[in-house]
Design a protein around this motif. Structure first.
Motif, short mmCIF file in Angstrom:
data_model
loop_
_atom_site.label_atom_id
_atom_site.label_comp_id
_atom_site.label_asym_id
_atom_site.label_seq_id
_atom_site.Cartn_x
_atom_site.Cartn_y
_atom_site.Cartn_z
N ASP A 176 12.22 8.36 -2.27
CA ASP A 176 12.27 8.88 -3.64
C ASP A 176 13.43 8.30 -4.43
N ASP A 177 14.52 7.93 -3.73
CA ASP A 177 15.67 7.37 -4.45
C ASP A 177 15.55 5.88 -4.70
N GLY A 178 14.40 5.29 -4.33
CA GLY A 178 14.15 3.89 -4.61
C GLY A 178 14.59 2.94 -3.51
N THR A 179 15.25 3.45 -2.47
CA THR A 179 15.68 2.59 -1.36
C THR A 179 14.58 2.53 -0.31
N ASN A 180 14.66 1.52 0.55
CA ASN A 180 13.68 1.39 1.61
C ASN A 180 14.10 2.23 2.81
N ALA A 181 13.16 2.98 3.38
CA ALA A 181 13.46 3.89 4.48
C ALA A 181 13.95 3.16 5.73
N PHE A 182 13.62 1.88 5.85
CA PHE A 182 13.97 1.13 7.06
C PHE A 182 15.28 0.36 6.93
N ALA A 183 15.91 0.43 5.79
CA ALA A 183 17.20 -0.24 5.60
C ALA A 183 18.19 0.25 6.65
N GLY A 184 18.84 -0.69 7.34
CA GLY A 184 19.80 -0.34 8.37
C GLY A 184 19.21 -0.21 9.76
N TYR A 185 17.88 -0.23 9.87
CA TYR A 185 17.24 -0.16 11.18
C TYR A 185 17.19 -1.55 11.82
N ARG A 186 17.42 -1.60 13.13
CA ARG A 186 17.19 -2.82 13.89
C ARG A 186 15.69 -2.94 14.13
N LEU A 187 15.14 -4.11 13.83
CA LEU A 187 13.72 -4.33 14.07
C LEU A 187 13.46 -5.82 14.23
N THR A 188 12.22 -6.12 14.57
CA THR A 188 11.79 -7.51 14.66
C THR A 188 10.40 -7.63 14.08
N GLY A 189 9.91 -8.84 14.02
CA GLY A 189 8.59 -9.14 13.50
C GLY A 189 8.37 -10.64 13.63
N PHE A 190 7.25 -11.11 13.15
CA PHE A 190 6.93 -12.55 13.23
C PHE A 190 8.00 -13.33 12.48
N ASN A 230 0.83 -1.20 0.00
CA ASN A 230 0.00 0.00 0.00
C ASN A 230 0.86 1.25 0.00
N ALA A 231 0.74 2.04 -1.06
CA ALA A 231 1.59 3.23 -1.22
C ALA A 231 1.28 4.31 -0.18
N ASP A 232 0.01 4.46 0.20
CA ASP A 232 -0.35 5.46 1.21
C ASP A 232 0.30 5.13 2.55
N SER A 233 0.24 3.88 2.93
CA SER A 233 0.89 3.43 4.15
C SER A 233 2.40 3.61 4.05
N GLY A 234 2.95 3.28 2.89
CA GLY A 234 4.39 3.43 2.68
C GLY A 234 4.85 4.87 2.87
N ARG A 235 4.10 5.81 2.30
CA ARG A 235 4.44 7.23 2.45
C ARG A 235 4.33 7.67 3.91
N LEU A 236 3.29 7.19 4.58
CA LEU A 236 3.09 7.53 5.99
C LEU A 236 4.26 7.02 6.83
N LEU A 237 4.71 5.79 6.57
CA LEU A 237 5.83 5.21 7.32
C LEU A 237 7.12 5.99 7.08
N VAL A 238 7.38 6.36 5.84
CA VAL A 238 8.58 7.15 5.54
C VAL A 238 8.52 8.47 6.29
N GLY A 239 7.35 9.11 6.27
CA GLY A 239 7.19 10.39 6.96
C GLY A 239 7.37 10.27 8.46
N ALA A 240 6.79 9.23 9.06
CA ALA A 240 6.91 9.03 10.50
C ALA A 240 8.35 8.76 10.89
N LEU A 241 9.02 7.93 10.12
CA LEU A 241 10.40 7.56 10.44
C LEU A 241 11.31 8.78 10.35
N GLU A 242 11.15 9.55 9.29
CA GLU A 242 12.04 10.69 9.05
C GLU A 242 11.75 11.87 9.97
N SER A 243 10.51 11.97 10.46
CA SER A 243 10.13 13.09 11.33
C SER A 243 10.50 12.85 12.79
N GLY A 244 10.80 11.60 13.13
CA GLY A 244 11.09 11.26 14.52
C GLY A 244 9.86 10.93 15.34
#
Length: 231
Positions: A151-165, A118-132
């Motif tokens: 915008d440069d085609g990379t994922n905003a979460f690359a390099g972040y430590r995270l977890t999930g199922f 979902n592109a709307d969710s994707g934009r929201l996540l990029v905005g939240a991550l970059e805004s702090g």
């Protein structure tokens, strides 16, 4: 009163590798436990979904075996029924991040179907991550991270430590050999530093403003971490 945005799946199914549709939605505990923690801390909750669809609960998540017995299953179902915000979701495309103190994504297999692309969710996540802005994502909801392309085609979460199922949990749940793709594999592929705790035990990873939880048991502890970030 400060508001926390719940971004939730609008899907009631998950398409498996053979093309069959597995009935699903959001996982009850992952919405109820954080909701109760946030409300107790004085926050207002606003729900948003793709298209403003009323989110569907995965009926399996209300079963006694996933809630430590019938008594707690009944309590979770009752709590869910009292969450009137679920019946009046915003359209994800209409969300303004400036209106919220934090963003939270509950899981369930539903996000694997819609939020992952979902592109709307994707934009929201990029905005939240970059805004702090404090951002919490639990269990299967990190599938939404896959759509967070800059915008440069990379994922905003690359390099972040995270977890999930995890792959281990998906295997033990009986879906690893049926799924078209596995969440852990995809998160590693986009360059995140995926952290794996013990299967089914609470496990939360914090990296900058991002707080992620591995499984349903991690939802309440994740909410606690978000509240600490908001205090």
């Amino acid at each position: 009163m400060a508001k926390i945005l719940f971004v939730m799946t609008g899907s009631d199914h998950w398409t498996l590798a053979d093309g069959s549709l597995h009935p699903t939605g959001f996982w009850a505990e992952e919405a109820v436990a954080p909701y109760e923690r946030f409300k107790a801390a004085g926050y207002e909750i606003v729900v948003a979904t793709p298209g403003g669809v009323v989110p569907t609960v995965d009926r399996g998540s209300l079963a006694p075996e996933f809630n430590d017995g019938q008594e707690n299953a009944d309590r979770v179902a009752s709590a869910l029924a009292s969450m009137t915000e679920l019946q009046q979701p915003l359209r994800l495309a209409d969300v303004d991040l400036a209106d919220y103190a934090a963003v939270f994504y509950p899981g369930g297999h539903g996000p694997m179907e819609d939020l992952a692309v979902n592109a709307d969710s994707g934009r929201l996540l990029v905005g939240a991550l970059e805004s702090g802005l404090p951002l919490g994502i639990v269990c299967h909801a990190p599938a939404a991270v896959l759509a967070a392309t800059k915008d440069d085609g990379t994922n905003a979460f690359a390099g972040y430590r995270l977890t999930g199922f995890t792959n281990t949990e998906e295997s033990q749940a009986g879906f690893a050999d049926k799924a078209a793709w596995l969440l852990q594999d995809r998160l590693v592929e986009i360059g995140t530093d995926f952290q794996e705790g013990e299967p089914w035990a609470p496990y939360v990873v914090v990296d900058r403003n991002l707080v992620t939880g591995q499984n349903p048991a991690s939802a309440a502890p994740l909410a606690g971490e978000l509240i600490r970030k908001l205090d």
